[in-house]
Scaffold this motif. Structure first.
Motif, PDB file in Angstrom:
ATOM      1  N   ALA A 190     -59.790   5.230  69.827  1.00  0.00           N
ATOM      2  CA  ALA A 190     -59.095   6.338  70.483  1.00  0.00           C
ATOM      3  C   ALA A 190     -60.019   7.052  71.467  1.00  0.00           C
ATOM      4  N   LYS A 191     -61.258   7.313  71.049  1.00  0.00           N
ATOM      5  CA  LYS A 191     -62.218   7.936  71.965  1.00  0.00           C
ATOM      6  C   LYS A 191     -62.412   7.056  73.210  1.00  0.00           C
ATOM      7  N   SER A 192     -62.479   5.749  73.000  1.00  0.00           N
ATOM      8  CA  SER A 192     -62.688   4.817  74.108  1.00  0.00           C
ATOM      9  C   SER A 192     -61.486   4.768  75.036  1.00  0.00           C
ATOM     10  N   ALA A 193     -60.289   4.874  74.477  1.00  0.00           N
ATOM     11  CA  ALA A 193     -59.084   4.866  75.311  1.00  0.00           C
ATOM     12  C   ALA A 193     -59.093   6.043  76.284  1.00  0.00           C
ATOM     13  N   TRP A 194     -59.500   7.222  75.805  1.00  0.00           N
ATOM     14  CA  TRP A 194     -59.610   8.373  76.709  1.00  0.00           C
ATOM     15  C   TRP A 194     -60.677   8.139  77.764  1.00  0.00           C
ATOM     16  N   LEU A 195     -61.814   7.535  77.365  1.00  0.00           N
ATOM     17  CA  LEU A 195     -62.868   7.250  78.343  1.00  0.00           C
ATOM     18  C   LEU A 195     -62.366   6.339  79.460  1.00  0.00           C
ATOM     19  N   ARG A 196     -61.452   5.432  79.120  1.00  0.00           N
ATOM     20  CA  ARG A 196     -60.926   4.485  80.106  1.00  0.00           C
ATOM     21  C   ARG A 196     -59.677   5.007  80.824  1.00  0.00           C
ATOM     22  N   GLY A 197     -59.289   6.259  80.567  1.00  0.00           N
ATOM     23  CA  GLY A 197     -58.223   6.872  81.349  1.00  0.00           C
ATOM     24  C   GLY A 197     -56.816   6.709  80.814  1.00  0.00           C
ATOM     25  N   ALA A 198     -56.651   6.411  79.538  1.00  0.00           N
ATOM     26  CA  ALA A 198     -55.309   6.287  78.971  1.00  0.00           C
ATOM     27  C   ALA A 198     -54.514   7.570  79.173  1.00  0.00           C
ATOM     28  N   ALA A 199     -53.196   7.425  79.343  1.00  0.00           N
ATOM     29  CA  ALA A 199     -52.328   8.589  79.514  1.00  0.00           C
ATOM     30  C   ALA A 199     -51.946   9.205  78.181  1.00  0.00           C
ATOM     31  N   ARG A 200     -51.682   8.363  77.189  1.00  0.00           N
ATOM     32  CA  ARG A 200     -51.337   8.827  75.846  1.00  0.00           C
ATOM     33  C   ARG A 200     -52.022   7.914  74.834  1.00  0.00           C
ATOM     34  N   VAL A 201     -52.509   8.521  73.772  1.00  0.00           N
ATOM     35  CA  VAL A 201     -53.157   7.770  72.696  1.00  0.00           C
ATOM     36  C   VAL A 201     -52.491   8.174  71.386  1.00  0.00           C
ATOM     37  N   VAL A 202     -51.965   7.178  70.689  1.00  0.00           N
ATOM     38  CA  VAL A 202     -51.254   7.401  69.432  1.00  0.00           C
ATOM     39  C   VAL A 202     -51.984   6.635  68.334  1.00  0.00           C
ATOM     40  N   VAL A 203     -52.266   7.293  67.215  1.00  0.00           N
ATOM     41  CA  VAL A 203     -52.949   6.657  66.091  1.00  0.00           C
ATOM     42  C   VAL A 203     -52.011   6.645  64.888  1.00  0.00           C
ATOM     43  N   VAL A 204     -51.943   5.487  64.219  1.00  0.00           N
ATOM     44  CA  VAL A 204     -51.047   5.270  63.092  1.00  0.00           C
ATOM     45  C   VAL A 204     -51.877   5.041  61.835  1.00  0.00           C
ATOM     46  N   ASP A 205     -51.475   5.656  60.725  1.00  0.00           N
ATOM     47  CA  ASP A 205     -52.154   5.405  59.455  1.00  0.00           C
ATOM     48  C   ASP A 205     -51.229   5.807  58.311  1.00  0.00           C
ATOM     49  N   THR A 206     -51.575   5.361  57.102  1.00  0.00           N
ATOM     50  CA  THR A 206     -50.783   5.697  55.923  1.00  0.00           C
ATOM     51  C   THR A 206     -51.208   7.006  55.289  1.00  0.00           C
ATOM     52  N   LEU A 207     -52.428   7.474  55.585  1.00  0.00           N
ATOM     53  CA  LEU A 207     -52.986   8.639  54.887  1.00  0.00           C
ATOM     54  C   LEU A 207     -53.110   9.823  55.839  1.00  0.00           C
ATOM     55  N   GLN A 208     -52.574  10.955  55.405  1.00  0.00           N
ATOM     56  CA  GLN A 208     -52.551  12.127  56.271  1.00  0.00           C
ATOM     57  C   GLN A 208     -53.950  12.643  56.557  1.00  0.00           C
ATOM     58  N   TYR A 209     -54.864  12.607  55.583  1.00  0.00           N
ATOM     59  CA  TYR A 209     -56.196  13.158  55.840  1.00  0.00           C
ATOM     60  C   TYR A 209     -56.932  12.370  56.913  1.00  0.00           C
ATOM     61  N   ARG A 210     -56.677  11.056  56.958  1.00  0.00           N
ATOM     62  CA  ARG A 210     -57.299  10.248  58.015  1.00  0.00           C
ATOM     63  C   ARG A 210     -56.667  10.559  59.373  1.00  0.00           C
ATOM     64  N   LEU A 211     -55.361  10.759  59.408  1.00  0.00           N
ATOM     65  CA  LEU A 211     -54.706  11.149  60.649  1.00  0.00           C
ATOM     66  C   LEU A 211     -55.201  12.510  61.125  1.00  0.00           C
ATOM     67  N   ASP A 212     -55.404  13.422  60.187  1.00  0.00           N
ATOM     68  CA  ASP A 212     -55.927  14.740  60.555  1.00  0.00           C
ATOM     69  C   ASP A 212     -57.323  14.617  61.172  1.00  0.00           C
ATOM     70  N   LYS A 213     -58.150  13.764  60.585  1.00  0.00           N
ATOM     71  CA  LYS A 213     -59.505  13.560  61.127  1.00  0.00           C
ATOM     72  C   LYS A 213     -59.423  12.944  62.526  1.00  0.00           C
ATOM     73  N   ALA A 214     -58.557  11.950  62.696  1.00  0.00           N
ATOM     74  CA  ALA A 214     -58.409  11.307  64.007  1.00  0.00           C
ATOM     75  C   ALA A 214     -57.920  12.302  65.049  1.00  0.00           C
ATOM     76  N   GLN A 215     -56.955  13.124  64.674  1.00  0.00           N
ATOM     77  CA  GLN A 215     -56.406  14.096  65.626  1.00  0.00           C
ATOM     78  C   GLN A 215     -57.457  15.136  66.003  1.00  0.00           C
ATOM     79  N   HIS A 216     -58.232  15.581  65.027  1.00  0.00           N
ATOM     80  CA  HIS A 216     -59.276  16.570  65.295  1.00  0.00           C
ATOM     81  C   HIS A 216     -60.381  15.986  66.174  1.00  0.00           C
ATOM     82  N   ALA A 217     -60.745  14.721  65.922  1.00  0.00           N
ATOM     83  CA  ALA A 217     -61.870  14.107  66.633  1.00  0.00           C
ATOM     84  C   ALA A 217     -61.500  13.599  68.018  1.00  0.00           C
ATOM     85  N   THR A 218     -60.218  13.305  68.261  1.00  0.00           N
ATOM     86  CA  THR A 218     -59.846  12.649  69.515  1.00  0.00           C
ATOM     87  C   THR A 218     -58.701  13.312  70.268  1.00  0.00           C
TER      88      THR A 218
END
Length: 387
Positions: free
Chosen positions: A203-231
């Protein structure tokens, strides 16, 4: 020295083992200052990738050069602080010369070959990653022997802490490779399946390369929360594959994502039905995340596979691959190809890597680190070990 040694399925212990020695003129001995547990290590830990003898694990490590062989030719000197890419690669063969270090022809002489079979004719060697990938002891230890030290290790400036640089070993180059294989140039919708360390780095790399939208999928909410906070990504909680695909299509005008990046591999979270199917089909694990990516990607889109797959699967939807015109790419990330550019991003402050760390443990507690990482205890996302 002390090192984390694999003894069998879910049996890892910090043992006293022999210190590594220079065995070839191009070797270096590194005193490890920081190392990490990777999701790929869990495949060995779980017994899913066989390893018949005790072995020091770990392919994410950095440290101080303690000794160099005569063939290193001044590229490293004693006292240099270095980060080491995870593929063991010679730097001179056909594949290394074509920026494919994971396919090095010289680093895995006993098990290398063009076929890419289940247990034979594998690719180039990897640190701490079973006998079939070279049998090299890894870096979850106080010291490690680094072959081809004039090609792999990169000197890290004093301005960076260990934790700012450590993930240049594997997960940042791996996440970046998924976006590079996806040919992200700017303006794309990128869907990343898996909110673990590699998925967050993708996800961090997608932003570096100019992505318009980045969506992350996972089964666990705490991991999604970490991804959303970090990226600062959008997130989708996986309840079932159909719902995830529908949501990705809905946010992309019905087409599907331009690029889907699979960061889970053959050991996703599975229910009883998934497990029964694997037994009936004589399969190891599941390819359900890859299949979801192929449904979620748009026609003419690209699926990058960063998750490990170690065995075949029946009923692979080749009809869908053909009808949709999907480009499917994957494999071991060419870390040496990207590491210099990615190091510069870190130095310039364009990307932060250490915000994914949730647990810091002494090497003596490595077995506990494996347990909480595998079983997703205590909201664990990434464990760093300090020898």
């Amino acid at each position: 020295m002390k090192a984390l040694v694999y003894h069998g399925m879910r049996d890892v212990r910090v043992d006293t083992v022999d210190d590594p020695e220079i065995e070839d003129a191009r070797d270096a001995i590194i005193r490890v200052t920081s190392t990490a547990i990777c999701g790929s290590d869990l495949h060995i830990y779980n017994g899913s990738i066989p390893q018949p003898r005790p072995m020091v694990l770990g392919h994410e490590f950095m440290g101080i050069v303690e000794e160099v062989g005569k063939g290193v030719k001044g590229k490293l000197k004693v006292g240099d602080r270095v980060v080491v890419p995870f593929p063991v690669a010679c730097g001179t063969c056909y594949f290394c010369n074509h920026q494919l270090p994971g396919h090095c022809e010289n680093s895995n002489p006993d098990h290398y070959g063009p076929e890419g079979g289940l247990l034979t004719e594998k690719g180039g060697a990897l640190f701490g990653y079973t006998d079939i990938y070279g049998g090299y002891n890894g870096g979850q230890a106080e010291y490690v022997r680094v072959p081809y030290a004039d090609f792999g290790p990169r000197v890290i400036p004093d301005s960076l802490t260990d934790e700012q640089a450590l993930f240049l070993t594997d997960i940042f180059p791996t996440g970046y490779s998924g976006i590079d294989w996806g040919e992200v140039k700017g303006g794309e919708i990128v869907a990343i399946f898996g909110a673990g360390p590699v998925g967050i780095m993708a996800a961090k790399s997608a932003w570096l390369r100019g992505a318009a939208r980045v969506v992350v999928v996972d089964t666990l909410q705490y991991r999604l929360d970490k991804a959303q906070h970090a990226t600062n990504c959008e997130v989708i909680r996986w309840e079932d594959a159909k719902s995830v695909v529908e949501q990705i299509r809905e946010l992309s005008g019905g087409r599907g994502a331009d690029v889907c990046v699979e960061c889970v591999g053959f050991e996703p979270d599975r229910d009883l039905l998934d497990r029964a199917k694997a037994v009936i089909n004589l399969e190891k694990g599941s390819d359900k995340v890859l299949l979801a990516c192929m449904s979620a990607v748009r026609r003419g889109g690209i699926v990058s596979v960063l998750g490990v797959y170690s065995s075949p699967f029946d009923n692979f939807p080749i009809h869908q691959f053909f009808d949709k015109g999907i480009t499917l790419r994957g494999g071991q990330a060419p870390a040496q190809k990207h590491i210099d550019k990615l190091l510069q991003y870190v130095i310039e402050g364009k990307v932060v890597l250490d915000d994914i760390i949730t647990h810091r443990l002494p090497l003596a507690e490595a077995a506990h680190g494996y347990d909480i990482f595998r079983n997703k205890k205590d909201n664990c996302v990434k464990v760093v070990l300090k020898p």
